[in-house]
Scaffold this active site. Sequence first.
Site, PDB file in Angstrom:
ATOM      1  N   HIS A 124      -1.874  10.765  -0.416  1.00 39.03           N
ATOM      2  CA  HIS A 124      -2.107  10.047  -1.202  1.00 39.03           C
ATOM      3  C   HIS A 124      -1.864   9.753  -3.417  1.00 39.03           C
ATOM      4  CE1 HIS A 124      -2.779   5.766   0.555  1.00 39.03           C
ATOM      5  NE2 HIS A 124      -3.721   6.433   0.691  1.00 39.03           N
ATOM      6  N   LYS A 128      -7.497  -1.211  11.727  1.00 40.24           N
ATOM      7  CA  LYS A 128      -6.671  -1.826  10.326  1.00 40.24           C
ATOM      8  C   LYS A 128      -5.322   0.112  10.390  1.00 40.24           C
ATOM      9  CE  LYS A 128      -5.876  -2.233   5.646  1.00 40.24           C
ATOM     10  NZ  LYS A 128      -4.861  -0.963   4.443  1.00 40.24           N
ATOM     11  N   GLU A 171       0.931  -1.547  -0.161  1.00 37.07           N
ATOM     12  CA  GLU A 171      -0.094   0.022   0.552  1.00 37.07           C
ATOM     13  C   GLU A 171       0.462   1.019   0.015  1.00 37.07           C
ATOM     14  OE1 GLU A 171      -2.940   0.427   2.848  1.00 37.07           O
ATOM     15  OE2 GLU A 171      -3.252   2.445   3.037  1.00 37.07           O
ATOM     16  N   ASP A 177       4.961 -14.119  11.879  1.00 37.97           N
ATOM     17  CA  ASP A 177       3.647 -14.388  11.853  1.00 37.97           C
ATOM     18  C   ASP A 177       2.662 -13.106  11.461  1.00 37.97           C
ATOM     19  OD1 ASP A 177       1.037 -15.305  11.196  1.00 37.97           O
ATOM     20  OD2 ASP A 177       1.543 -17.482  12.381  1.00 37.97           O
TER      21      ASP A 177
HETATM   22  C1  MEV Z   1      -6.128   3.191   5.356  1.00 31.88           C
HETATM   23  O1  MEV Z   1      -5.353   1.530   5.258  1.00 31.88           O
HETATM   24  C2  MEV Z   1      -5.570   2.880   6.607  1.00 31.88           C
HETATM   25  C3  MEV Z   1      -6.616   3.956   6.624  1.00 31.88           C
HETATM   26  O2  MEV Z   1      -8.113   3.993   5.976  1.00 31.88           O
HETATM   27  C4  MEV Z   1      -7.063   4.543   8.948  1.00 31.88           C
HETATM   28  C5  MEV Z   1      -7.413   5.323   9.445  1.00 31.88           C
HETATM   29  O3  MEV Z   1      -8.721   4.678   8.850  1.00 31.88           O
HETATM   30  O4  MEV Z   1      -7.604   5.666  10.438  1.00 31.88           O
HETATM   31  C6  MEV Z   1      -6.675   6.039   6.798  1.00 31.88           C
END
Ligand code: MEV
Length: 423
Positions: free
Chosen positions: A374, A261, A83, A277
């Site tokens: 991005h 995430k 990513e 792992d």
């Molecule tokens: C993208 O991979 C991760 C985000 O969505 C995390 C977040 O929203 O805090 C930018």
Amino acid sequence: MVKDSRISGFYKLTREERVARLLELTGLDRKEAAPLTDPGQVDMSVLDHMIENVVGAMTLPLGIATNFRINGRDYLVPMAIEEPSVVAAASNAARIARPHGGFTAVDTGPLMIAQIQAVNVPTPFAAKQRVLEAKEEILALANEQDPVLVRFGGGARDVRVRVIDSAVGPMVITELIVDTRDAMGANAVNTMAEALAPTVERLTGGRVLLRILSNLADLRLVRARATFDAELLGGEEVVDGIIAAWAFAEADPYRCATHNKGIMNGIDAVVIATGNDFRAIEAGAHSYAAVGGYSSLTKYEKAPDGNLVGSIEVPMAVGLVGGATKVHPVARACVKILGVKTAAELAHVIASVGLAQNLAALRALAAEGIQKGHMALHARNVAATAGARGDMIDRVAEILVREKKINVERAREVLAELQGGGE
Ligand code: MEV
């Protein structure tokens, strides 16, 4: 061990220049670095023996996060991830933490939990007591399975037992707590759990089914914290926005899944780079976050001086010995780049990266939104693909972003115009 991880403009170098700089800073030699800098140099016979039915390899980009200072030491952090923006964001957050000393990290020791499930136990509560009464016998038998671990100062430490209700009736769950030292420990604890099955059957009078570690490694926690500079973050409004973004995650599982995430973007990238792992780490992190209601692995507070204080607490079952970490040449090179000497030190780095990653995501979301960063990065990649080098990358990228035309064709034109203009 790197003296100073604060490298400004690392992204502006060509890949070859970055590699040269990395070798110079870390002492990694060309031979050790070869499989990392050129996937074609990875010995396929090593991969062939790692899993079954091997036909090839899946290569991921490996970037270096800069600016990390953890427990008073500087680290260059290898991150393997597909990513964009993740490596840049982590480096940026680490830079914002530097004026206040970087990250402070501690751990609770490398304690893993193995579970032994006994079913059809006639008197579960009496069985629980019999197992606990036999603790010394159980620990001795467990330790006989791994004299090497015991010699290194690890081994089975404790036994606990729970009677749980289930859809098929009560079960007696014996849990063995094992200090796995610098190993992730799955093999060690699973071997011990399997060896204990006959003893547990004798003590409980039931039948043993599963004998396997728990990935909810809540006795193997790592905690990291850092103060992020309010001014470098963009001011008080951004600090308040980050805290509100975090509060949103704490209050809502839909947001919290994405929030966590983002933390795992950083954590997994280092876990993968070091051959650990990542499924185990993911399972541990999310199950730990779910204890008591799914919540954020991080916390944010505003200090009296207005700076932002962030902290993270997460299970971290990573190892330095055994498994892919020892056999995969890229993982070995990454461990050398990090310069970590123990699994605990690796865990400190990983948790710090997780916190940095989360802070960076929340800052972007609370300030300009995630797409701007991005797009800027994408524009830089496009500019580089079009042939821009050094400072020219940023100059071309800036124009592409301004024009909202981020493609290689336009980048080539812009580059030619800038070069034609006396460059
Ligand atoms: C993208 O991979 C991760 C985000 O969505 C995390 C977040 O929203 O805090 C930018």
